[in-house]
Design a protein around this motif. Structure first.
Motif, PDB file in Angstrom:
ATOM      1  N   SER A 128       0.832  -1.211   0.000  1.00 30.87           N
ATOM      2  CA  SER A 128       0.000   0.000   0.000  1.00 30.87           C
ATOM      3  C   SER A 128       0.862   1.255   0.000  1.00 30.87           C
ATOM      4  O   SER A 128       0.542   2.246  -0.666  1.00 30.87           O
ATOM      5  CB  SER A 128      -0.918   0.001   1.220  1.00 30.87           C
ATOM      6  OG  SER A 128      -1.802  -1.101   1.194  1.00 30.87           O
ATOM      7  N   ALA A 152       1.150   4.189  -2.818  1.00 32.98           N
ATOM      8  CA  ALA A 152       0.918   5.588  -2.458  1.00 32.98           C
ATOM      9  C   ALA A 152       2.073   6.470  -2.929  1.00 32.98           C
ATOM     10  O   ALA A 152       1.859   7.585  -3.428  1.00 32.98           O
ATOM     11  CB  ALA A 152       0.739   5.714  -0.941  1.00 32.98           C
ATOM     12  N   GLN A 156       1.604   6.865  -6.690  1.00 34.39           N
ATOM     13  CA  GLN A 156       0.492   7.752  -7.021  1.00 34.39           C
ATOM     14  C   GLN A 156       0.854   9.213  -6.754  1.00 34.39           C
ATOM     15  O   GLN A 156       0.539  10.097  -7.552  1.00 34.39           O
ATOM     16  CB  GLN A 156      -0.748   7.354  -6.219  1.00 34.39           C
ATOM     17  CG  GLN A 156      -1.375   6.046  -6.657  1.00 34.39           C
ATOM     18  CD  GLN A 156      -2.540   5.645  -5.782  1.00 34.39           C
ATOM     19  OE1 GLN A 156      -2.550   5.890  -4.571  1.00 34.39           O
ATOM     20  NE2 GLN A 156      -3.553   5.023  -6.379  1.00 34.39           N
ATOM     21  N   ASN A 171      -1.145  12.137  -8.385  1.00 36.88           N
ATOM     22  CA  ASN A 171      -2.389  11.766  -7.717  1.00 36.88           C
ATOM     23  C   ASN A 171      -2.214  11.720  -6.196  1.00 36.88           C
ATOM     24  O   ASN A 171      -2.481  10.682  -5.565  1.00 36.88           O
ATOM     25  CB  ASN A 171      -2.864  10.401  -8.224  1.00 36.88           C
ATOM     26  CG  ASN A 171      -3.237  10.424  -9.684  1.00 36.88           C
ATOM     27  OD1 ASN A 171      -4.221  11.048 -10.072  1.00 36.88           O
ATOM     28  ND2 ASN A 171      -2.453   9.742 -10.504  1.00 36.88           N
ATOM     29  N   ASP A 195      -3.946  13.070  -3.834  1.00 38.43           N
ATOM     30  CA  ASP A 195      -5.194  12.889  -3.084  1.00 38.43           C
ATOM     31  C   ASP A 195      -5.554  11.410  -2.990  1.00 38.43           C
ATOM     32  O   ASP A 195      -5.914  10.912  -1.918  1.00 38.43           O
ATOM     33  CB  ASP A 195      -6.328  13.671  -3.743  1.00 38.43           C
ATOM     34  CG  ASP A 195      -6.128  15.174  -3.656  1.00 38.43           C
ATOM     35  OD1 ASP A 195      -5.386  15.621  -2.746  1.00 38.43           O
ATOM     36  OD2 ASP A 195      -6.700  15.908  -4.479  1.00 38.43           O
ATOM     37  N   SER A 196      -5.454  10.701  -4.115  1.00 42.12           N
ATOM     38  CA  SER A 196      -5.747   9.267  -4.111  1.00 42.12           C
ATOM     39  C   SER A 196      -4.746   8.524  -3.239  1.00 42.12           C
ATOM     40  O   SER A 196      -5.119   7.598  -2.493  1.00 42.12           O
ATOM     41  CB  SER A 196      -5.705   8.715  -5.539  1.00 42.12           C
ATOM     42  OG  SER A 196      -6.718   9.281  -6.341  1.00 42.12           O
ATOM     43  N   ALA A 197      -3.483   8.936  -3.321  1.00 36.39           N
ATOM     44  CA  ALA A 197      -2.447   8.290  -2.508  1.00 36.39           C
ATOM     45  C   ALA A 197      -2.773   8.421  -1.029  1.00 36.39           C
ATOM     46  O   ALA A 197      -2.681   7.442  -0.264  1.00 36.39           O
ATOM     47  CB  ALA A 197      -1.080   8.917  -2.811  1.00 36.39           C
ATOM     48  N   ILE A 226      -5.744   9.115   0.499  1.00 31.98           N
ATOM     49  CA  ILE A 226      -6.978   8.421   0.894  1.00 31.98           C
ATOM     50  C   ILE A 226      -6.755   6.915   0.970  1.00 31.98           C
ATOM     51  O   ILE A 226      -7.149   6.255   1.944  1.00 31.98           O
ATOM     52  CB  ILE A 226      -8.108   8.746  -0.099  1.00 31.98           C
ATOM     53  CG1 ILE A 226      -8.495  10.229   0.011  1.00 31.98           C
ATOM     54  CG2 ILE A 226      -9.323   7.860   0.158  1.00 31.98           C
ATOM     55  CD1 ILE A 226      -9.462  10.704  -1.052  1.00 31.98           C
ATOM     56  N   ASN A 227      -6.110   6.367  -0.060  1.00 33.74           N
ATOM     57  CA  ASN A 227      -5.906   4.925  -0.107  1.00 33.74           C
ATOM     58  C   ASN A 227      -4.996   4.431   1.018  1.00 33.74           C
ATOM     59  O   ASN A 227      -5.239   3.374   1.616  1.00 33.74           O
ATOM     60  CB  ASN A 227      -5.321   4.520  -1.464  1.00 33.74           C
ATOM     61  CG  ASN A 227      -6.301   4.744  -2.601  1.00 33.74           C
ATOM     62  OD1 ASN A 227      -7.516   4.798  -2.391  1.00 33.74           O
ATOM     63  ND2 ASN A 227      -5.792   4.873  -3.820  1.00 33.74           N
ATOM     64  N   GLN A 247      -6.820   4.459   4.393  1.00 35.15           N
ATOM     65  CA  GLN A 247      -7.727   3.323   4.506  1.00 35.15           C
ATOM     66  C   GLN A 247      -6.961   2.035   4.777  1.00 35.15           C
ATOM     67  O   GLN A 247      -7.396   1.200   5.575  1.00 35.15           O
ATOM     68  CB  GLN A 247      -8.558   3.202   3.231  1.00 35.15           C
ATOM     69  CG  GLN A 247      -9.546   4.347   3.020  1.00 35.15           C
ATOM     70  CD  GLN A 247     -10.275   4.272   1.695  1.00 35.15           C
ATOM     71  OE1 GLN A 247      -9.885   3.523   0.795  1.00 35.15           O
ATOM     72  NE2 GLN A 247     -11.354   5.045   1.564  1.00 35.15           N
TER      73      GLN A 247
END
Length: 376
Positions: free
Chosen positions: A185, A189, A192, A197, A199-201, A203-204, A207
């Motif tokens: 993960s 990140a 990304q 990216n 923001d995606s990094a 959030i992911n 989580q």
């Protein structure tokens, strides 16, 4: 300092379950040649004892390399000894044990090398910023054991350092298939964030860390916490602070996280916290440079002394032609010495070795500073 800053790729040895980072100069390891003592006032020149190359003692290390002249070199035993030198380099933040690791590997005919030996050799090259050589040797190792997750993670790190983001993404995805978890993960990140990216990094990775069933891998968890701290640095300062403190609590010897935390604290103008976090790490260039900047705001005399010490290291590196820490030296010349011309030269040297976004940013900043100075 970023993920590749401070010689700074990250490197995780899944087999031995630890995370290794690149590091920078720290405690130095001296090679002591074992020889006979001589008297300076002897009437005739004393006979000089020249030790065999495999009879060296590493000060501060319990491993002594003994001669195996009467028998073949055991490939597995040699791999263990090389790994010990890589561990020593990581623990001390020093590149010197890497030279010993290289010497050990050269004792074994490459026709006897297994995938493990190619990976070890690639790791030495990677830490010395020979990324092209590391990539070639990792490819060789993967041709022998294509499903070894460690090889794909190392290849990911090398590709990221070279700015080969397409290849890095493929390696990370394959690593995630072979070894799902926090480390996978975190690598996704990083990729990304580097490819636009963030923001995606963020959030992911949040989580992924929040899933309690994935927290059993201590190494991957610590790595992910440190990565998330970087992503949170400019968004939620209080959260980033807690994350960096947790990363250092999980691994106090993590020089990478310590360096980044010190830099972030300096940006927050928390001078006393910088001095506390950097205390005892003057030999680690990336940390020492941040400490100098904090001392300039609190103890100018001490700042001058430490800055002079770093300048001596740069002069020694210039004499050796060793630019492993060119990124750190460029920062020092730009932000401490206020010498944009010298900083630009060093930033260009660094750019020849690695091409991460932060390397490009440093190069541009040095060019801008020099342009501003010449226009005055």
């Amino acid at each position: 300092m970023t993920r590749m800053h401070m010689t700074h790729y990250w490197h995780a040895d899944l087999r031995r379950n630890y995370a290794a980072r690149t590091a920078t100069s720290a405690v130095r390891v001296l090679l002591l040649l074992l020889g006979t003592s001589t008297q300076l006032l002897a009437a005739t020149p004393p006979e000089v004892f020249v030790p065999q190359p495999d009879s060296l003692l590493l000060q501060g290390d319990s491993v002594r390399i003994e001669s195996q002249a009467n028998g073949p070199i055991d490939a597995q035993s040699l791999a263990i000894k090389v790994q010990q030198q890589l561990d020593l380099s990581r623990q001390q933040g020093s590149p010197r044990p890497l030279g010993e690791a290289r010497r050990m590997l050269d004792q074994l005919d490459q026709q006897q090398w297994q995938a493990r030996h190619w990976w070890l050799s690639a790791t030495v090259r990677q830490r010395l910023h020979d990324f092209d050589g590391a990539a070639v040797e990792l490819f060789r190792a993967m041709s022998m054991t294509p499903n070894d997750p460690q090889l794909h993670f190392s290849a990911f790190s090398v590709a990221m350092a070279q700015g080969r983001h397409g290849d890095a993404g493929q390696y990370c995805k394959r690593f995630s298939q072979l070894s799902p978890g926090h480390l996978a993960s975190a690598c996704m990140a990083e990729w990304q964030a580097a490819t636009g990216n963030p923001d995606s990094a963020l959030i992911n990775l949040r989580q992924a860390i929040a899933q309690p069933t994935r927290n059993q891998d201590a190494v991957g968890f610590q790595y992910a916490i440190s990565t998330l701290a970087e992503l949170e640095a400019n968004r939620r300062p209080e959260q980033a602070d807690r994350l960096w403190q947790l990363a250092l609590k999980l691994d106090p010897d993590d020089l990478y996280s310590r360096s980044h935390y010190c830099q972030w604290l300096l940006q927050q103008r928390r001078v006393d916290d910088v001095l506390q976090c950097s205390d005892g790490h003057d030999n680690v260039d990336a940390i020492a440079i941040t400490r100098v900047q904090a001392l300039q705001l609190s103890d100018p005399a001490a700042a001058t002394d430490l800055a002079d010490t770093i300048s001596e290291r740069i002069a020694q590196a210039d004499w050796r032609g060793d630019w492993l820490h060119a990124y750190e030296y460029a920062l020092f010349l730009l932000d401490v010495r206020s010498d944009p011309s010298a900083a630009l030269t060093m930033a260009r040297r660094n750019w020849q070795q690695q091409r991460r976004p932060e390397d490009a940013a440093l190069l541009a900043r040095a060019e801008q500073a020099l342009r501003a100075m010449t226009e005055k």
